[in-house]
Design an enzyme around this catalytic site. Structure first.
Site, PDB file in Angstrom:
ATOM      1  CB  CYS A 123      -0.854   0.059   1.261  1.00 40.53           C
ATOM      2  SG  CYS A 123      -1.879  -1.408   1.492  1.00 40.53           S
ATOM      3  NE  ARG A 163       4.135   1.726  -1.484  1.00 39.18           N
ATOM      4  CZ  ARG A 163       5.158   0.897  -1.309  1.00 39.18           C
ATOM      5  NH1 ARG A 163       6.238   0.999  -2.049  1.00 39.18           N
ATOM      6  NH2 ARG A 163       5.123  -0.038  -0.382  1.00 39.18           N
ATOM      7  CD1 TRP A 170      -1.999  -5.339  -3.409  1.00 42.51           C
ATOM      8  CD2 TRP A 170      -2.939  -4.138  -5.030  1.00 42.51           C
ATOM      9  NE1 TRP A 170      -2.117  -6.138  -4.516  1.00 42.51           N
ATOM     10  CE2 TRP A 170      -2.686  -5.437  -5.526  1.00 42.51           C
ATOM     11  CE3 TRP A 170      -3.531  -3.207  -5.896  1.00 42.51           C
ATOM     12  CZ2 TRP A 170      -2.995  -5.825  -6.826  1.00 42.51           C
ATOM     13  CZ3 TRP A 170      -3.839  -3.606  -7.185  1.00 42.51           C
ATOM     14  CH2 TRP A 170      -3.568  -4.890  -7.634  1.00 42.51           C
ATOM     15  CG  ASN A 203       3.023  -0.835   2.888  1.00 48.29           C
ATOM     16  OD1 ASN A 203       2.396  -1.781   2.426  1.00 48.29           O
ATOM     17  ND2 ASN A 203       4.245  -0.523   2.504  1.00 48.29           N
ATOM     18  N   GLY A 204       1.734  -3.170   5.149  1.00 48.08           N
ATOM     19  CA  GLY A 204       2.377  -4.386   5.634  1.00 48.08           C
ATOM     20  C   GLY A 204       1.335  -5.390   6.079  1.00 48.08           C
ATOM     21  CD  GLU A 224       7.058 -17.232 -16.386  1.00 48.13           C
ATOM     22  OE1 GLU A 224       6.139 -17.747 -17.039  1.00 48.13           O
ATOM     23  OE2 GLU A 224       7.071 -16.011 -16.115  1.00 48.13           O
ATOM     24  CE  LYS A 278       7.580 -13.147 -18.102  1.00 55.07           C
ATOM     25  NZ  LYS A 278       6.618 -13.816 -17.358  1.00 55.07           N
ATOM     26  CD  GLU A 326       5.593 -11.804 -21.277  1.00 54.52           C
ATOM     27  OE1 GLU A 326       4.430 -11.430 -21.484  1.00 54.52           O
ATOM     28  OE2 GLU A 326       5.956 -12.304 -20.199  1.00 54.52           O
ATOM     29  CG  HIS A 375      10.601 -38.117 -28.477  1.00 54.29           C
ATOM     30  ND1 HIS A 375      10.822 -39.415 -28.866  1.00 54.29           N
ATOM     31  CD2 HIS A 375      10.852 -38.100 -27.144  1.00 54.29           C
ATOM     32  CE1 HIS A 375      11.154 -40.154 -27.829  1.00 54.29           C
ATOM     33  NE2 HIS A 375      11.191 -39.363 -26.764  1.00 54.29           N
ATOM     34  CE  LYS A 409       0.537  -7.415 -14.638  1.00 51.88           C
ATOM     35  NZ  LYS A 409       1.779  -8.123 -14.898  1.00 51.88           N
TER      36      LYS A 409
HETATM   37  C1  F6R Z   1       3.231 -13.122 -18.868  1.00 56.87           C
HETATM   38  C2  F6R Z   1       1.951 -12.591 -18.433  1.00 56.87           C
HETATM   39  C3  F6R Z   1       0.731 -13.272 -18.893  1.00 56.87           C
HETATM   40  C4  F6R Z   1      -0.200 -13.530 -17.697  1.00 56.87           C
HETATM   41  C5  F6R Z   1      -1.531 -14.119 -18.176  1.00 56.87           C
HETATM   42  C6  F6R Z   1      -2.434 -14.460 -17.019  1.00 56.87           C
HETATM   43  O1  F6R Z   1       4.302 -12.375 -18.386  1.00 56.87           O
HETATM   44  O2  F6R Z   1       1.890 -11.621 -17.719  1.00 56.87           O
HETATM   45  O3  F6R Z   1       1.020 -14.466 -19.533  1.00 56.87           O
HETATM   46  O4  F6R Z   1       0.442 -14.422 -16.838  1.00 56.87           O
HETATM   47  O5  F6R Z   1      -2.155 -13.209 -19.012  1.00 56.87           O
HETATM   48  O6  F6R Z   1      -2.733 -13.332 -16.263  1.00 56.87           O
HETATM   49  P1  F6R Z   1      -3.383 -13.470 -14.829  1.00 56.87           P
HETATM   50  O7  F6R Z   1      -2.403 -14.158 -13.952  1.00 56.87           O
HETATM   51  O8  F6R Z   1      -3.678 -12.071 -14.415  1.00 56.87           O
HETATM   52  O9  F6R Z   1      -4.628 -14.297 -14.994  1.00 56.87           O
END
Ligand code: F6R
Length: 609
Positions: A2, A28, A75, A101-102, A481, A485, A488, A504, A604
């Site tokens: 937060c 935050r 948050w 915050n915590g 993973e 990374k 993307e 294979h 996001k």
């Molecule tokens: C990769 C990334 C995406 C999310 C995916 C799921 O770096 O950010 O692959 O992991 O869109 O998002 P959440 O976890 O918000 O459902």
């Protein structure tokens, strides 16, 4: 995570200054906001759920009297984003206000104790115990000052905090303290400020004092008095001049949010160790009883599910199906029934495919469990039980700190489940719990010692056309993973497979100099993994190994390697082993001239209210 801020001003009202500073701290947290000020011996509070602009439209956050006040942007960790749960929280008498915050770990016991003494609680937060505790201490010691009472209260708190306390009985001071959550003080001739981060006051002053863990600070106009909480020893610390621009300050001096968030992982992992016991217990009971367990998610969260399926199986002997959410309905929809449990994992709690899977499972009477970073998200509303992973907002589009936090929560769940099912000995349990506690330090060490080397590796391979990522067992998830990374944010086409599968088909791609990243924890798969490395070497691939620091055998086979500390148990290995891969992707993006915070075509998910 937060944001907290407060100030004492010489000849100005505090509320508009607090409001503007909270706007600068909105990164935050942004699910609720509140302010408290003191004027003519009276405490004034305004707070509500929603983003700062929304709450300001409804309540006019600038309209509070007085030149001393505190503010908070939230948050949620304990309690949904509702008006009652927004900070500041006040005591029964309405004289003491606290922003925090915590996470207070022992809040449930303290709350019960205080309720037995007649205190009435309004919220479901851990924070609200603090003003009541201070009130109780002052009630029993009428000659005590606010500072003394806060000191006394802090000795009873377990967990992480940066707090600020004001009282209408001592209207000229703010008492702040810090343990594991950030706290900085800003000073100039006309004012004194405290905040979670420097950007909150940077437009007002560039003179800052960084508060250390275990310190309490009393602020009054023209005076900043610091002492140690443990023994009240006085600390003398001069302000430093901060040279950051406001943009740099929001990223705490890092060039991008992604690298800031990679560096935040040790502290996020420490927070994640504080999951609410009650919910974790409840969740493990549901998992234990289920006939089928589906672990459902997208992208990075899916990789956390994949790793978790190994943890559940290896520790608790629980079979589970990790399923990509966009396939769930087709692949498993018809198999769900009243005996099925779905654990849906979503940082945002809003990803459409994950929610569609959840809906299907709900319609077929399955039990929904949720793991998310966003309390108040749709996932938290539709889950029978959910756990908040407590990573704080993730602003970089590529998920980093939220992935390692998800893994930590899942490991804790697997351990609980193993205990419930009697599948691990007490010695093994103690050993794994101890190792899990040390993971934040391990990650810190990896970042400190290996970042420079990873930068060089990125430079060397920056023009590679393709990458391979290979791992066996639980490291398959780490390999996936690492690939995601790199693809993307650095736009390098990459392939990931369980290493045993590479022969294979995928191995036909290998030609001299082709970079192949191997994830090499010391686990039961090691012998066969070395076989896979040999296969790639025989075709002149360039081997990049992520390995334990004393692994001389694999070092000899590798063209380049990154070391992680030795002795990491297999089930926890994805947490430290993924960190070099996050850094590799970040530095590859920079080498190739891309902004890692703004991957094309991606954004996001955010909570829609
Ligand atoms: C990769 C990334 C995406 C999310 C995916 C799921 O770096 O950010 O692959 O992991 O869109 O998002 P959440 O976890 O918000 O459902």
């Amino acid at each position: 995570m937060c944001g907290i801020f407060g100030c004492i001003l010489k000849d100005e009202d505090a509320a508009p200054v607090i409001h503007a500073a909270l706007k600068r701290l909105e990164y935050r947290g942004y699910d609720s906001v509140g302010e408290a000020t003191i004027y003519e011996g009276k405490l004034y509070v305004k707070k509500d759920q929603g983003k700062i602009d929304e709450v300001h439209m409804l309540h006019n956050l600038d309209d509070l009297p007085g030149s001393l006040g505190v503010g908070h942007t939230r948050w949620a960790t304990h309690g949904a984003p509702l008006q009652v749960n927004a900070h500041p929280h006040v005591d029964c008498s309405g004289q003491i206000a606290v922003v925090h915050n915590g996470i207070i770990e022992n809040f449930a016991e303290l709350r019960l104790e205080l309720e037995n003494h007649g205190h009435v609680f309004k919220s479901k937060t851990d924070t609200e115990i603090i003003p009541h505790l201070i009130e109780e201490i002052l009630k029993n010691n009428s000659s005590m000052s606010l500072v003394e009472a806060v000191l006394e209260a802090l000795k009873k708190l377990q967990g992480s905090y940066s707090i600020a306390v004001i009282s209408s009985k001592e209207p000229d001071k703010i008492v702040c303290a810090r343990n594991e959550s950030p706290l900085v003080i800003g000073v100039n001739e006309k004012a004194v400020y405290f905040a979670s981060d420097i950007p909150a006051f940077l437009p007002l002053t560039n003179k800052a004092i960084i508060v250390d863990d275990g310190e309490l600070v009393t602020l009054s106009l023209g005076n900043v008095a610091i002492k140690k909480i443990a023994d009240s020893q006085v600390v003398v610390r001069e302000p430093k001049i901060i040279e950051w621009t406001p943009e740099m300050a929001v990223k705490q001096g890092y060039p991008h949010f992604m690298i800031k968030e990679i560096h935040e992982q040790p502290s996020c992992l420490r927070n994640t160790l504080r999951v609410q016991e009650h919910y974790a217990d409840l969740m493990s009971t549901f998992l234990d009883r289920a006939r089928d367990v589906y672990l459902v998610a997208c992208g990075t969260s899916y990789h956390a599910c994949l790793a978790s399926s190994y943890m559940f199986s290896k520790l608790a002997f629980l079979p589970s199906f990790p399923i990509i959410a966009s396939e769930f309905v087709e692949q498993c929809g018809k198999s769900v029934n009243i005996d099925s449990t779905m654990l849906a994992v979503s940082q945002s709690g809003e990803t459409a495919d994950t929610l569609a899977s959840v809906n299907t499972a709900r319609q077929r009477a399955g039990t929904i469990l949720g793991l998310t970073n966003t309390i108040g998200s749709t996932l938290t509303r539709v889950s029978r039980v959910y756990i908040g992973q407590q990573s704080g907002p993730e602003i970089g589009v590529a998920a980093t700190k939220t992935f390692t936090s998800q893994l930590s929560v899942m490991a804790q769940l697997a351990l609980r489940l193993a205990k419930k099912r009697g599948k691990v000995s007490q010695d093994e349990m103690d050993f794994l719990e101890e190792k899990l506690k040390k993971i934040p330090d391990t990650v810190e060490e990896i970042i400190q010692k290996q970042e420079g080397k990873i930068k060089q590796i990125a430079k060397k391979y920056k023009d590679a056309k393709t990458f391979f990522f290979l791992g066996r067992g639980i490291s398959t998830a780490t390999a996936y993973e690492g690939r995601l990374k790199l693809m993307e944010i650095a736009y390098v086409p990459a392939i990931a497979f369980p290493a045993g599968e590479s022969k294979h088909g995928p191995i036909s791609l290998i030609e001299p100099g082709f970079p192949v990243v191997f994830i090499c924890p010391r686990d039961e798969t090691r012998k066969t993994l070395i076989g896979n490395i040999m296969e790639m070497k025989a075709r002149d691939a360039s081997i990049i190994a992520i390995l334990e620091e004393d692994d001389e055998e694999i070092k000899k086979l590798a063209d380049d390697y990154v070391e992680v500390p030795r002795g990491i148990p297999e089930v926890l290995s994805p947490i430290p082993f993924v960190v070099p891969l996050q850094l590799l992707a970040y530095y590859m993006a920079l080498e190739r001239g891309f902004n890692p915070d703004k991957p094309r075509n991606l954004a996001k998910s955010v909570t829609v209210k």
